[in-house]
Motif scaffolding. Structure first.
Motif, PDB file in Angstrom:
ATOM      1  N   ALA A  15       5.343 -22.064  29.453  1.00  0.00           N
ATOM      2  CA  ALA A  15       6.074 -23.317  29.483  1.00  0.00           C
ATOM      3  C   ALA A  15       6.077 -23.954  30.849  1.00  0.00           C
ATOM      4  O   ALA A  15       6.128 -25.170  30.984  1.00  0.00           O
ATOM      5  CB  ALA A  15       7.518 -23.083  29.026  1.00  0.00           C
ATOM      6  N   LEU A  16       6.020 -23.151  31.901  1.00  0.00           N
ATOM      7  CA  LEU A  16       6.207 -23.693  33.243  1.00  0.00           C
ATOM      8  C   LEU A  16       4.921 -23.757  34.061  1.00  0.00           C
ATOM      9  O   LEU A  16       4.854 -24.472  35.042  1.00  0.00           O
ATOM     10  CB  LEU A  16       7.239 -22.856  34.006  1.00  0.00           C
ATOM     11  N   TYR A 138      10.535 -39.169  26.485  1.00  0.00           N
ATOM     12  CA  TYR A 138      10.097 -37.961  27.189  1.00  0.00           C
ATOM     13  C   TYR A 138       8.583 -37.804  27.129  1.00  0.00           C
ATOM     14  O   TYR A 138       7.921 -38.266  26.201  1.00  0.00           O
ATOM     15  CB  TYR A 138      10.766 -36.714  26.587  1.00  0.00           C
ATOM     16  N   THR A 139       8.067 -37.125  28.122  1.00  0.00           N
ATOM     17  CA  THR A 139       6.673 -36.721  28.149  1.00  0.00           C
ATOM     18  C   THR A 139       6.592 -35.249  27.764  1.00  0.00           C
ATOM     19  O   THR A 139       7.316 -34.421  28.332  1.00  0.00           O
ATOM     20  CB  THR A 139       6.073 -36.908  29.553  1.00  0.00           C
ATOM     21  N   PHE A 140       5.750 -34.951  26.799  1.00  0.00           N
ATOM     22  CA  PHE A 140       5.564 -33.567  26.369  1.00  0.00           C
ATOM     23  C   PHE A 140       4.403 -33.013  27.187  1.00  0.00           C
ATOM     24  O   PHE A 140       3.239 -33.142  26.813  1.00  0.00           O
ATOM     25  CB  PHE A 140       5.291 -33.518  24.866  1.00  0.00           C
ATOM     26  N   GLU A 141       4.775 -32.417  28.309  1.00  0.00           N
ATOM     27  CA  GLU A 141       3.752 -32.080  29.292  1.00  0.00           C
ATOM     28  C   GLU A 141       2.999 -30.792  28.979  1.00  0.00           C
ATOM     29  O   GLU A 141       1.805 -30.693  29.201  1.00  0.00           O
ATOM     30  CB  GLU A 141       4.384 -31.962  30.674  1.00  0.00           C
ATOM     31  N   LEU A 142       3.720 -29.781  28.510  1.00  0.00           N
ATOM     32  CA  LEU A 142       3.115 -28.475  28.314  1.00  0.00           C
ATOM     33  C   LEU A 142       3.611 -27.864  27.021  1.00  0.00           C
ATOM     34  O   LEU A 142       4.669 -28.221  26.508  1.00  0.00           O
ATOM     35  CB  LEU A 142       3.472 -27.529  29.467  1.00  0.00           C
ATOM     36  N   LEU A 158       9.747 -30.714  27.884  1.00  0.00           N
ATOM     37  CA  LEU A 158      10.002 -32.151  27.899  1.00  0.00           C
ATOM     38  C   LEU A 158      10.440 -32.585  29.289  1.00  0.00           C
ATOM     39  O   LEU A 158      11.329 -31.959  29.898  1.00  0.00           O
ATOM     40  CB  LEU A 158      11.107 -32.544  26.909  1.00  0.00           C
ATOM     41  N   ALA A 159       9.846 -33.658  29.778  1.00  0.00           N
ATOM     42  CA  ALA A 159      10.253 -34.254  31.054  1.00  0.00           C
ATOM     43  C   ALA A 159      10.605 -35.713  30.807  1.00  0.00           C
ATOM     44  O   ALA A 159       9.836 -36.439  30.165  1.00  0.00           O
ATOM     45  CB  ALA A 159       9.128 -34.158  32.083  1.00  0.00           C
ATOM     46  N   PRO A 160      11.775 -36.175  31.271  1.00  0.00           N
ATOM     47  CA  PRO A 160      12.168 -37.562  31.022  1.00  0.00           C
ATOM     48  C   PRO A 160      11.260 -38.548  31.740  1.00  0.00           C
ATOM     49  O   PRO A 160      10.887 -38.341  32.891  1.00  0.00           O
ATOM     50  CB  PRO A 160      13.599 -37.621  31.578  1.00  0.00           C
ATOM     51  N   ARG A 167      20.277 -35.670  33.029  1.00  0.00           N
ATOM     52  CA  ARG A 167      20.775 -34.851  34.129  1.00  0.00           C
ATOM     53  C   ARG A 167      19.889 -33.640  34.393  1.00  0.00           C
ATOM     54  O   ARG A 167      20.074 -32.928  35.379  1.00  0.00           O
ATOM     55  CB  ARG A 167      22.207 -34.401  33.868  1.00  0.00           C
ATOM     56  N   TYR A 168      18.932 -33.383  33.485  1.00  0.00           N
ATOM     57  CA  TYR A 168      17.983 -32.290  33.680  1.00  0.00           C
ATOM     58  C   TYR A 168      16.600 -32.858  33.973  1.00  0.00           C
ATOM     59  O   TYR A 168      16.172 -33.841  33.364  1.00  0.00           O
ATOM     60  CB  TYR A 168      17.911 -31.410  32.430  1.00  0.00           C
ATOM     61  N   ALA A 169      15.895 -32.218  34.896  1.00  0.00           N
ATOM     62  CA  ALA A 169      14.547 -32.662  35.246  1.00  0.00           C
ATOM     63  C   ALA A 169      13.530 -32.201  34.215  1.00  0.00           C
ATOM     64  O   ALA A 169      12.520 -32.875  33.988  1.00  0.00           O
ATOM     65  CB  ALA A 169      14.164 -32.137  36.625  1.00  0.00           C
ATOM     66  N   VAL A 170      13.790 -31.059  33.599  1.00  0.00           N
ATOM     67  CA  VAL A 170      12.907 -30.499  32.585  1.00  0.00           C
ATOM     68  C   VAL A 170      13.755 -29.828  31.518  1.00  0.00           C
ATOM     69  O   VAL A 170      14.728 -29.129  31.834  1.00  0.00           O
ATOM     70  CB  VAL A 170      11.913 -29.468  33.181  1.00  0.00           C
ATOM     71  N   ARG A 171      13.386 -30.029  30.261  1.00  0.00           N
ATOM     72  CA  ARG A 171      14.007 -29.332  29.134  1.00  0.00           C
ATOM     73  C   ARG A 171      12.918 -28.514  28.440  1.00  0.00           C
ATOM     74  O   ARG A 171      11.864 -29.049  28.105  1.00  0.00           O
ATOM     75  CB  ARG A 171      14.604 -30.325  28.131  1.00  0.00           C
ATOM     76  N   VAL A 172      13.185 -27.255  28.241  1.00  0.00           N
ATOM     77  CA  VAL A 172      12.240 -26.393  27.524  1.00  0.00           C
ATOM     78  C   VAL A 172      12.927 -25.939  26.238  1.00  0.00           C
ATOM     79  O   VAL A 172      13.998 -25.328  26.279  1.00  0.00           O
ATOM     80  CB  VAL A 172      11.833 -25.166  28.372  1.00  0.00           C
ATOM     81  N   TYR A 173      12.322 -26.267  25.119  1.00  0.00           N
ATOM     82  CA  TYR A 173      12.889 -25.907  23.818  1.00  0.00           C
ATOM     83  C   TYR A 173      11.988 -24.911  23.092  1.00  0.00           C
ATOM     84  O   TYR A 173      10.762 -24.942  23.233  1.00  0.00           O
ATOM     85  CB  TYR A 173      13.053 -27.145  22.931  1.00  0.00           C
TER      86      TYR A 173
END
Length: 266
Positions: A15-16, A138-142, A158-160, A167-173
């Motif tokens: 993910a990262l 959001y951009t689905f980067e990875l 997800l990155a906004p 308030r989060y720079a990255v969300r991983v679901y």
């Protein structure tokens, strides 16, 4: 909204790191999970348990119409919060809205977006957590996969597109590809530090529709958690007219368990 429990080491690496793949499949998996969120009107008893052990009783209502997920919350227990109500409009695209009813002034006011990230009733939840991220924002980067307990889950990052809107720079679901629903998440700040986890501990399933009936948010720095637990779910209850409109917040709440309501399927 809230996020994740235990991520497998492989899942976090995928993910990262820049070695994982990006593409439409990850975005499609997230959109399917949102599309499967419950659209049937329901009402439930709720409890919010904070890290200090304080338990706040709630009445929780939800409906979907005209592309808007509408969540109605009232504090029913005793204490200084008793009688306060909120109405959250989570739009499928377009501006979200949140209103608040103050039982002391008997007034309904729109909550400014700047206050959506404040603590909700002294818990790790915020009003913003009742809004699911709009995929168009959001951009689905990875992407990638993780294995937890012998089961494989799809990992979405997800990155906004507008960093000041989240308030989060990255969300991983993590998404269950079998039931097509979100099961956990992990949130990062602008410095790349994991700051919060969201765990769906119990899911209410009605056909292909789902919603988290028990979820936990963990503040990682302090290792403090809050649990939102919904029970006695009743589908298609008889509710006062205008319940899911801002003006309806000022109306008196009915019984949290209507006798003529349809019991939830187990």
């Amino acid at each position: 909204m809230a996020i994740v429990g235990r991520f497998a080491v492989l899942g976090i690496a995928l993910a990262l790191s820049g070695t994982a793949w990006a593409g439409p499949n990850e975005e499609a998996a997230y959109r399917r999970a949102l599309q499967n969120l419950v659209r049937t009107t329901f009402e439930a008893k709720g409890s919010l348990e904070t890290a200090s052990g304080r338990k706040i009783d709630l009445l929780y209502r939800h409906a979907y119409s005209d592309g808007v997920r509408r969540t109605w919350i009232e504090v029913t227990g005793s204490g200084e919060f008793k009688g306060q109500r909120w109405l959250v409009w989570d739009r499928d695209g377009g501006a979200d809205k949140i209103w608040h009813f103050d039982p002391k002034t008997k007034r309904v006011t729109e909550v400014p977006e700047s206050q959506w990230t404040s603590s909700f009733l002294g818990s790790n939840f915020a009003l913003a957590d009742f809004l699911f991220p709009d995929p168009d924002a959001y951009t689905f980067e990875l992407g990638g996969e993780e294995n937890v307990g012998g089961e494989t889950f799809t990992v979405l990052r997800l990155a906004p597109k507008q960093k000041d809107k989240d308030r989060y720079a990255v969300r991983v679901y993590s998404v269950d590809p079998r039931a097509q629903r979100l099961v956990r998440g992990l949130f990062f700040d602008a410095q790349g530090r994991a700051v919060a986890r969201w765990i769906v501990e119990r899911t209410e399933q009605r056909g292909s529709e789902w919603f988290p009936s028990k979820q936990r948010v963990i503040e990682l720095a302090a290792q403090k958690s809050t649990v939102l637990d919904l029970s006695d779910v009743r589908y298609e209850p008889e509710l006062p007219a205008g319940t899911f409109e801002a003006d309806g917040l000022a109306a008196a709440a009915k019984s949290p368990v209507p006798k003529d309501a349809t019991p939830a399927a187990r």
